[in-house]
Design a protein around this motif. Structure first.
Motif, short mmCIF file in Angstrom:
data_model
loop_
_atom_site.label_atom_id
_atom_site.label_comp_id
_atom_site.label_asym_id
_atom_site.label_seq_id
_atom_site.Cartn_x
_atom_site.Cartn_y
_atom_site.Cartn_z
N ASP A 25 0.86 -1.25 -0.07
CA ASP A 25 0.20 0.07 -0.11
C ASP A 25 0.77 1.29 -0.12
N TRP A 27 0.32 4.63 1.19
CA TRP A 27 0.30 5.12 2.53
C TRP A 27 1.53 4.99 3.36
N TYR A 30 4.84 5.88 1.90
CA TYR A 30 4.84 7.12 1.93
C TYR A 30 5.39 7.56 3.44
N ARG A 84 -0.64 -0.22 -3.88
CA ARG A 84 -2.14 0.22 -4.07
C ARG A 84 -2.51 1.38 -3.24
N THR A 85 -3.43 2.08 -3.40
CA THR A 85 -4.11 3.20 -2.93
C THR A 85 -5.67 2.97 -2.93
N PRO A 88 -10.86 5.50 -0.97
CA PRO A 88 -10.90 7.10 -0.94
C PRO A 88 -9.62 7.48 -1.23
N TRP A 89 -8.41 6.83 -0.71
CA TRP A 89 -7.15 7.18 -0.65
C TRP A 89 -6.56 7.37 -2.19
N SER A 90 -7.22 6.79 -3.14
CA SER A 90 -6.67 6.62 -4.36
C SER A 90 -6.62 8.28 -5.04
N PHE A 92 -5.12 10.63 -3.78
CA PHE A 92 -4.01 11.21 -3.53
C PHE A 92 -2.78 10.59 -4.06
N ARG A 93 -3.09 9.51 -4.84
CA ARG A 93 -1.83 8.76 -5.45
C ARG A 93 -0.95 9.65 -6.07
N LEU A 96 1.17 11.93 -3.91
CA LEU A 96 2.09 11.22 -3.29
C LEU A 96 3.57 10.73 -4.10
#
Length: 107
Positions: A25, A27, A30, A84-85, A88-90, A92-93, A96
């Motif tokens: 993932d 996040w 990051y 993967r993101t 809902p985090w996608s 921000f891909r 990042l």
């Protein structure tokens, strides 16, 4: 900063670490990037041991316990671009990935 490494839920019954969930993932990758860039102490921890990556442990060792060789190999082969993101985090891909790509090399 400590990254806890565990098998993905579908791997719980398996004895092999084919997929270490935090490394798949974006996040967690990051956050690891930020810790390293800011000079923070950064360690990987798994069930069998811990691995210091930026500074040795207090006793001057870099490994505590028996850190999994399979996980260490996976860490060396992490591809941030394919991380993967989910959900809902996608959204921000791209931000990042751009921040990671634009960062100066860490000496």
């Amino acid at each position: 900063f400590v990254m806890m490494l565990r098998k993905a839920p579908e791997q719980e019954g398996s004895r092999r670490f084919e997929l270490v969930q935090p490394l798949s993932d974006l996040w967690p990758l990051y956050f690891a990037f930020l810790a390293i860039r800011r000079g923070c102490k950064f360690d990987f921890v798994c069930r069998s041991g811990a691995l210091a990556t930026t500074h040795p442990f207090q006793d001057s060792s870099w490994e505590c316990g028996d850190f999994s060789h399979a996980i260490a190999e996976q860490i060396l082969r992490v591809c941030v671009c394919s991380a993967r993101t989910p959900g809902p985090w996608s959204v921000f891909r791209d931000v990042l990935l751009h921040e990671i790509a634009e960062s100066p090399a860490v000496a």
